[in-house]
Write a protein that holds these residues in place. Sequence first.
Motif, PDB file in Angstrom:
ATOM      1  N   LYS A  88       0.826  -1.206   0.000  1.00 53.21           N
ATOM      2  CA  LYS A  88       0.000   0.000   0.000  1.00 53.21           C
ATOM      3  C   LYS A  88       0.859   1.254   0.000  1.00 53.21           C
ATOM      4  N   TYR A  89       1.943   1.220   0.786  1.00 52.86           N
ATOM      5  CA  TYR A  89       2.827   2.383   0.892  1.00 52.86           C
ATOM      6  C   TYR A  89       4.168   2.082   0.222  1.00 52.86           C
ATOM      7  N   PHE A  90       4.083   1.636  -1.014  1.00 51.63           N
ATOM      8  CA  PHE A  90       5.298   1.231  -1.752  1.00 51.63           C
ATOM      9  C   PHE A  90       6.242   2.405  -1.989  1.00 51.63           C
ATOM     10  N   ASP A  91       5.684   3.635  -1.965  1.00 49.94           N
ATOM     11  CA  ASP A  91       6.504   4.813  -2.230  1.00 49.94           C
ATOM     12  C   ASP A  91       7.125   5.402  -0.970  1.00 49.94           C
ATOM     13  N   ALA A  92       6.853   4.797   0.168  1.00 48.28           N
ATOM     14  CA  ALA A  92       7.438   5.291   1.423  1.00 48.28           C
ATOM     15  C   ALA A  92       8.860   4.774   1.567  1.00 48.28           C
ATOM     16  N   ARG A  93       9.682   5.508   2.283  1.00 45.63           N
ATOM     17  CA  ARG A  93      11.069   5.092   2.468  1.00 45.63           C
ATOM     18  C   ARG A  93      11.181   3.901   3.412  1.00 45.63           C
ATOM     19  N   HIS A  94      10.323   3.849   4.431  1.00 45.16           N
ATOM     20  CA  HIS A  94      10.410   2.771   5.421  1.00 45.16           C
ATOM     21  C   HIS A  94       9.012   2.312   5.846  1.00 45.16           C
ATOM     22  N   ASN A  95       8.847   1.007   5.974  1.00 48.19           N
ATOM     23  CA  ASN A  95       7.654   0.403   6.583  1.00 48.19           C
ATOM     24  C   ASN A  95       8.156  -0.521   7.704  1.00 48.19           C
ATOM     25  N   CYS A  96       8.328   0.043   8.873  1.00 49.33           N
ATOM     26  CA  CYS A  96       8.913  -0.683   9.998  1.00 49.33           C
ATOM     27  C   CYS A  96       7.814  -1.385  10.797  1.00 49.33           C
ATOM     28  N   SER A  97       8.155  -2.490  11.437  1.00 49.78           N
ATOM     29  CA  SER A  97       7.094  -3.314  12.024  1.00 49.78           C
ATOM     30  C   SER A  97       7.560  -4.089  13.252  1.00 49.78           C
ATOM     31  N   ALA A  98       6.558  -4.570  13.972  1.00 52.75           N
ATOM     32  CA  ALA A  98       6.798  -5.487  15.088  1.00 52.75           C
ATOM     33  C   ALA A  98       5.509  -6.234  15.361  1.00 52.75           C
ATOM     34  N   TYR A  99       5.668  -7.458  15.851  1.00 51.85           N
ATOM     35  CA  TYR A  99       4.477  -8.202  16.280  1.00 51.85           C
ATOM     36  C   TYR A  99       4.816  -9.077  17.471  1.00 51.85           C
ATOM     37  N   VAL A 100       3.768  -9.376  18.251  1.00 47.46           N
ATOM     38  CA  VAL A 100       3.869 -10.256  19.406  1.00 47.46           C
ATOM     39  C   VAL A 100       2.721 -11.248  19.318  1.00 47.46           C
ATOM     40  N   LEU A 101       3.030 -12.532  19.542  1.00 43.53           N
ATOM     41  CA  LEU A 101       2.021 -13.583  19.392  1.00 43.53           C
ATOM     42  C   LEU A 101       2.072 -14.552  20.569  1.00 43.53           C
ATOM     43  N   GLY A 102       0.944 -15.231  20.807  1.00 42.41           N
ATOM     44  CA  GLY A 102       0.866 -16.273  21.829  1.00 42.41           C
ATOM     45  C   GLY A 102       0.336 -15.752  23.149  1.00 42.41           C
ATOM     46  N   GLU A 103      -0.382 -16.617  23.872  1.00 40.91           N
ATOM     47  CA  GLU A 103      -0.938 -16.223  25.162  1.00 40.91           C
ATOM     48  C   GLU A 103       0.162 -15.778  26.129  1.00 40.91           C
ATOM     49  N   GLY A 104       1.340 -16.376  25.992  1.00 39.67           N
ATOM     50  CA  GLY A 104       2.460 -15.986  26.837  1.00 39.67           C
ATOM     51  C   GLY A 104       3.365 -14.959  26.190  1.00 39.67           C
ATOM     52  N   ALA A 105       2.917 -14.379  25.055  1.00 37.23           N
ATOM     53  CA  ALA A 105       3.711 -13.388  24.314  1.00 37.23           C
ATOM     54  C   ALA A 105       5.110 -13.917  24.018  1.00 37.23           C
ATOM     55  N   ASP A 106       5.181 -15.225  23.691  1.00 38.01           N
ATOM     56  CA  ASP A 106       6.481 -15.864  23.538  1.00 38.01           C
ATOM     57  C   ASP A 106       7.082 -15.721  22.145  1.00 38.01           C
ATOM     58  N   LYS A 107       6.304 -15.251  21.177  1.00 42.98           N
ATOM     59  CA  LYS A 107       6.869 -15.030  19.837  1.00 42.98           C
ATOM     60  C   LYS A 107       6.852 -13.535  19.545  1.00 42.98           C
ATOM     61  N   GLN A 108       8.049 -12.956  19.408  1.00 43.42           N
ATOM     62  CA  GLN A 108       8.187 -11.521  19.187  1.00 43.42           C
ATOM     63  C   GLN A 108       9.174 -11.276  18.048  1.00 43.42           C
TER      64      GLN A 108
ATOM     65  N   SER B  40      10.695  -7.936  15.308  1.00 45.07           N
ATOM     66  CA  SER B  40      10.653  -6.547  14.846  1.00 45.07           C
ATOM     67  C   SER B  40      11.553  -6.393  13.634  1.00 45.07           C
ATOM     68  N   ASN B  41      11.295  -5.330  12.863  1.00 44.76           N
ATOM     69  CA  ASN B  41      12.055  -5.090  11.633  1.00 44.76           C
ATOM     70  C   ASN B  41      12.231  -3.592  11.439  1.00 44.76           C
ATOM     71  N   ASP B  42      13.496  -3.167  11.246  1.00 49.96           N
ATOM     72  CA  ASP B  42      13.792  -1.742  11.061  1.00 49.96           C
ATOM     73  C   ASP B  42      13.562  -1.273   9.627  1.00 49.96           C
TER      74      ASP B  42
END
Length: 213
Positions: A48-68, A70-72
């Motif tokens: 969607k934002y292909f023309d942006a310089r950066h699309n940085c992200s992070a996610y957390v998954l699992g009831e114990g938040a055990d899968k985390q 991030s990407n710069d």
Amino acid sequence: MNAYRTIQETDDSIETLYEIQKSKFITHLRHVDTEEEARAFIQSMKKKYFDARHNCSAYVLGEGADKQKSNDDGEPGGTAGNPILEAIKKNELTNIVVVVTRYFGGIKLGAGGLIRAYSHAAVLGIEAATVLAMTPFQQLDVAVGYDLLATVEHWMRQHEIRSLEADYADNVSLHLLIEPAAIEHVQAELTDLTAGRASITPGDEQLIAIPAS
């Protein structure tokens, strides 16, 4: 079964905008249950934002938040993805993905400025979401005659007891949702309240979404 906090599922992602030094930080986030869903959402934002310089992200998954993760996405190491991830963790959320898109405004923010900007952008997005506390409850099935229904319903209102939809037949079957630690106490109260005329059957535990305060 453990309690955890997440954000409410929505048909569309939540979007917020933060501007500083002519740079625009657009935050999108949504509820996800799997790593595949998180990655697909990140890719959709990059498309969607292909023309942006950066699309940085992070996610957390699992009831114990055990899968985390991030990407710069091209920002200096540790200045974008990790601040987004920390914003998620500080709010004690899981099953969530956050993407912050940056349109560079021509003025460099420096490492500290980037960390603050990505963190603030992520927090703005989280504040715009509805946070839910997924809380364990045990179902308690209570069958009573119609002559006792008003008494039991009044007791339920007094104690703010949550319940599922009742079944009406020869008797009324009420399906109460009780915190597991209180099951024995509630059973004893209902037995006293109905003089032993209620049929009380403990059921399975389930997670119920309650708006977080």
